[in-house]
Design a protein around this motif. Structure first.
Motif, short mmCIF file in Angstrom:
data_model
loop_
_atom_site.label_atom_id
_atom_site.label_comp_id
_atom_site.label_asym_id
_atom_site.label_seq_id
_atom_site.Cartn_x
_atom_site.Cartn_y
_atom_site.Cartn_z
N GLU A 171 0.82 -1.21 0.00
CA GLU A 171 0.00 0.00 0.00
C GLU A 171 0.86 1.26 0.00
N LEU A 172 1.93 1.26 0.77
CA LEU A 172 2.82 2.42 0.79
C LEU A 172 3.45 2.63 -0.58
N ARG A 173 3.81 1.54 -1.22
CA ARG A 173 4.39 1.66 -2.57
C ARG A 173 3.35 2.17 -3.56
N HIS A 174 2.12 1.68 -3.45
CA HIS A 174 1.05 2.14 -4.32
C HIS A 174 0.84 3.65 -4.18
N ASP A 175 0.92 4.13 -2.94
CA ASP A 175 0.72 5.56 -2.66
C ASP A 175 1.97 6.39 -2.94
N LYS A 176 3.03 5.73 -3.41
CA LYS A 176 4.31 6.40 -3.63
C LYS A 176 4.79 7.12 -2.37
N SER A 177 4.55 6.46 -1.25
CA SER A 177 4.93 7.02 0.04
C SER A 177 6.42 6.80 0.30
N PRO A 178 7.11 7.80 0.81
CA PRO A 178 8.53 7.63 1.15
C PRO A 178 8.74 6.94 2.50
N LEU A 179 7.66 6.64 3.21
CA LEU A 179 7.81 5.99 4.52
C LEU A 179 8.35 4.58 4.32
N HIS A 180 9.09 4.12 5.32
CA HIS A 180 9.76 2.82 5.21
C HIS A 180 9.30 1.91 6.34
N ILE A 181 9.05 0.65 6.00
CA ILE A 181 8.71 -0.35 7.01
C ILE A 181 9.63 -1.54 6.82
N THR A 182 10.18 -2.02 7.91
CA THR A 182 11.16 -3.10 7.84
C THR A 182 10.94 -4.08 8.98
N THR A 183 11.39 -5.31 8.80
CA THR A 183 11.29 -6.33 9.85
C THR A 183 12.69 -6.79 10.24
N VAL A 184 12.85 -7.07 11.53
CA VAL A 184 14.09 -7.64 12.05
C VAL A 184 13.70 -8.95 12.73
N ASP A 185 14.10 -10.07 12.12
CA ASP A 185 13.66 -11.38 12.59
C ASP A 185 14.75 -12.03 13.43
N LEU A 186 14.36 -12.48 14.62
CA LEU A 186 15.32 -12.87 15.65
C LEU A 186 15.34 -14.38 15.91
N PRO A 187 16.48 -14.88 16.44
CA PRO A 187 16.57 -16.24 16.96
C PRO A 187 16.19 -16.26 18.43
N GLY A 188 16.54 -17.31 19.15
CA GLY A 188 16.30 -17.37 20.58
C GLY A 188 17.16 -16.35 21.32
N MET A 189 16.52 -15.54 22.17
CA MET A 189 17.20 -14.45 22.86
C MET A 189 17.19 -14.68 24.37
#
Length: 332
Positions: A171-189
């Motif tokens: 949706e952000l890409r469709h709207d040509k939004s400059p906002l960024h969303i990212t994921t950081v996927d973790l192991p056992g902590m």
């Protein structure tokens, strides 16, 4: 403090990975909004932020309450004018077989560990979109891609998070939004969750080894907040889990059926009288670490290589080019 400090909000800020993330941003002089249920721990975290060179705003609330999250975001914007980075990290879980997990327990885990991320993301975007700037970091897990026994509630919430984030990214890409969303996927902590999460297992819960210190995750989250990377996998176990499930999911079914129970339990019997934090916070302030310091790794070579992959690729090109040139001279 920096002349133009970054404004960051962290949910789940009072303990575990969230507490480590707060400290890491504070070292950079950030202004940090601290969201969690337990006000006493948040006050301790705020003191740490100040001691490390940042500025803190204590915002006690339950992320399952969308109105409360919205009010917290409004207070941050009122205090500091805007929000640059929003980190969703709050979580609760239940360690139990599917048939021993109640509907209300599933609902509560989803309310916090999935919908809490939805509420935080929406509140962040409401303030970032008018400025055309901002990053949302979703603290995910290898278990977002591969379910394991005894953690169906948590795995379900993290799987849902991936679907939500992918939809939003489109949706952000469709709207040509400059906002960024990212994921950081973790192991056992090595976090306190294994001492205060609800458990119905016969022995004490533990992270699936190898175990990493929460500072490893914190460094990845802060890096992700400042770089346009779609996702970051932290630790070799995360890479193995995600890639393995893509290639040999049936084999993983059999493997986890054989070892998935024992790897999540220590040799110590479970204390059936200890309180859990599913519905209300447990008192006290353990900080960022759990009880596995002696076994936890403070660094990840895989993460370092992941964050420096452009530099490593350039070095490889230089090495190959130099070797080719040297070979040409010898042949000449």
């Amino acid at each position: 403090m920096a002349s133009n400090p970054e404004v960051v909000v962290v949910t789940g800020a009072s303990a575990g990975v969230g507490r480590a993330i707060v400290r890491e941003f504070a070292r950079q002089g950030a202004r940090v909004g601290l969201i969690s249920r337990e006000e006493g721990r948040l006050q301790d975290a705020a003191w740490e932020v100040s001691a490390l060179g940042g500025e803190a705003l204590v915002l006690p609330c339950d992320v399952s309450d969308s109105h409360a999250v919205e009010q917290a975001a409004a207070k941050v914007a009122q205090r500091w004018g805007h929000i640059d980075v929003w980190v969703n990290c709050a979580m609760v879980t239940v360690f139990a077989p599917v048939m021993e997990t109640t509907a209300s327990e599933y609902r509560r885990v989803m309310d916090v560990t999935f919908l809490g991320f939805v509420h935080g993301t929406q509140s962040a975007l409401r303030r970032m979109r008018p400025r055309g700037r901002g990053t949302v970091v979703q603290v995910g897990s290898a278990l977002a891609f591969r379910g394991i026994p005894l953690q169906s509630a948590y795995c379900s919430a993290k799987h849902a998070l991936i679907g939500f984030t992918e939809s939003l990214r489109c949706e952000l890409r469709h709207d040509k939004s400059p906002l960024h969303i990212t994921t950081v996927d973790l192991p056992g902590m090595n976090t306190p969750q294994f001492d205060w999460s609800r458990s119905k297992m016969p022995r004490q819960a533990q992270p699936v080894p190898p175990i990493y210190q929460p500072e490893v995750a914190a460094r990845a989250v802060v890096w992700a907040a400042h770089h346009q990377r779609r996702s970051i996998w932290v630790g070799i176990p995360t890479v193995k889990t995600i890639i393995g499930n893509r290639l040999v999911p049936g084999w993983l079914d059999r493997y986890l059926a054989r070892v998935g129970y024992t790897k999540q339990m220590s040799d110590e019997p479970r204390d059936t009288h200890r309180p859990d934090n599913l519905l209300t916070p447990v008192p006290g302030d353990p900080g960022a670490h759990g009880r596995f310091d002696a076994r936890a790794r403070r660094h990840s070579v895989q993460l370092w290589a992941n964050l420096h992959r452009a530099w490593l690729a350039a070095a490889a090109v230089v090495g190959v080019t130099s070797a080719a040139a040297l070979g040409a001279r010898h042949r000449g």
